[in-house]
Write a protein that holds these residues in place. Structure first.
Motif, PDB file in Angstrom:
ATOM      1  N   LEU A  64      -5.444  12.604  -0.245  1.00 19.94           N
ATOM      2  CA  LEU A  64      -4.533  11.486  -0.051  1.00 19.94           C
ATOM      3  C   LEU A  64      -4.989  10.306  -0.897  1.00 19.94           C
ATOM      4  O   LEU A  64      -6.183   9.995  -0.934  1.00 19.94           O
ATOM      5  N   SER A  65      -4.036   9.660  -1.540  1.00 22.18           N
ATOM      6  CA  SER A  65      -4.335   8.463  -2.317  1.00 22.18           C
ATOM      7  C   SER A  65      -3.569   7.278  -1.767  1.00 22.18           C
ATOM      8  O   SER A  65      -2.462   7.430  -1.243  1.00 22.18           O
ATOM      9  N   CYS A  66      -4.156   6.116  -1.897  1.00 16.83           N
ATOM     10  CA  CYS A  66      -3.537   4.862  -1.463  1.00 16.83           C
ATOM     11  C   CYS A  66      -3.612   3.889  -2.630  1.00 16.83           C
ATOM     12  O   CYS A  66      -4.707   3.426  -2.979  1.00 16.83           O
ATOM     13  N   ALA A  67      -2.469   3.599  -3.223  1.00 16.81           N
ATOM     14  CA  ALA A  67      -2.414   2.662  -4.344  1.00 16.81           C
ATOM     15  C   ALA A  67      -2.055   1.284  -3.816  1.00 16.81           C
ATOM     16  O   ALA A  67      -1.033   1.118  -3.147  1.00 16.81           O
ATOM     17  N   ALA A  68      -2.888   0.318  -4.116  1.00 15.02           N
ATOM     18  CA  ALA A  68      -2.687  -1.042  -3.621  1.00 15.02           C
ATOM     19  C   ALA A  68      -2.167  -1.951  -4.729  1.00 15.02           C
ATOM     20  O   ALA A  68      -2.585  -1.838  -5.883  1.00 15.02           O
ATOM     21  N   LEU A  71       0.866  -1.175   0.000  1.00 16.44           N
ATOM     22  CA  LEU A  71       0.000   0.000   0.000  1.00 16.44           C
ATOM     23  C   LEU A  71       0.901   1.221   0.000  1.00 16.44           C
ATOM     24  O   LEU A  71       1.755   1.353   0.879  1.00 16.44           O
ATOM     25  N   VAL A  72       0.717   2.109  -0.968  1.00 16.37           N
ATOM     26  CA  VAL A  72       1.564   3.289  -1.082  1.00 16.37           C
ATOM     27  C   VAL A  72       0.699   4.538  -1.037  1.00 16.37           C
ATOM     28  O   VAL A  72      -0.126   4.760  -1.924  1.00 16.37           O
ATOM     29  N   ALA A 102      -7.650   3.765  -2.859  1.00 16.29           N
ATOM     30  CA  ALA A 102      -8.539   4.395  -1.890  1.00 16.29           C
ATOM     31  C   ALA A 102      -8.085   5.849  -1.748  1.00 16.29           C
ATOM     32  O   ALA A 102      -6.888   6.148  -1.865  1.00 16.29           O
ATOM     33  N   VAL A 103      -9.041   6.711  -1.506  1.00 17.58           N
ATOM     34  CA  VAL A 103      -8.753   8.146  -1.451  1.00 17.58           C
ATOM     35  C   VAL A 103      -9.364   8.743  -0.195  1.00 17.58           C
ATOM     36  O   VAL A 103     -10.459   8.355   0.229  1.00 17.58           O
TER      37      VAL A 103
END
Length: 119
Positions: free
Chosen positions: A19-23, A3-4, A78-79
């Motif tokens: 904020l973004s979360c790239a999985a 998760l970044v 996810a944002v």
């Protein structure tokens, strides 16, 4: 699994950040996606919760009406949209993916992104 988070930074009081979360290595559609934060000297607290089944999202009382959590299952992200930011929102923000499946808990965390709100 990774998760970044991205999108943190310095903003003035009243400003906004996204904020973004790239999985990778998991499908966010199968997981509860959550955002937590931890301020210096304080315990980590859950800020926003998005259930995998699409039921109602939940927020920390102090961010209700200002923060919005969303997910894009196609982009596997996810944002957390944060508006009307306050100095008390200053913290490291963490993305979390959680799932209970077939008798086992899957719990993954990002490395965190710093959010600093100046007065």
């Amino acid at each position: 699994v990774q998760l970044v988070e991205s999108g943190g930074g310095l903003v003035q009081s009243g400003g906004s950040l996204r904020l973004s979360c790239a999985a990778s290595g998991l499908a966010v559609s199968n997981y509860d996606m959550n955002w937590y934060r931890q301020a210096p000297g304080k315990e980590r607290e859950e800020v926003a919760h998005s259930p995998s089944d699409g039921s109602a999202t939940h927020y920390l009382d102090s961010v209700k009406g200002r923060f919005t959590i969303s997910r894009d299952n196609d982009k596997n992200t996810a944002v957390l949209q944060m508006n009307s930011l306050k100095p008390d929102d200053t913290a490291v923000y963490f993305c979390n993916a959680w799932r209970y499946y077939s008798g086992r808990t899957y719990d993954y965390w990002g490395q965190g992104t710093q959010v600093t709100v100046s007065s």
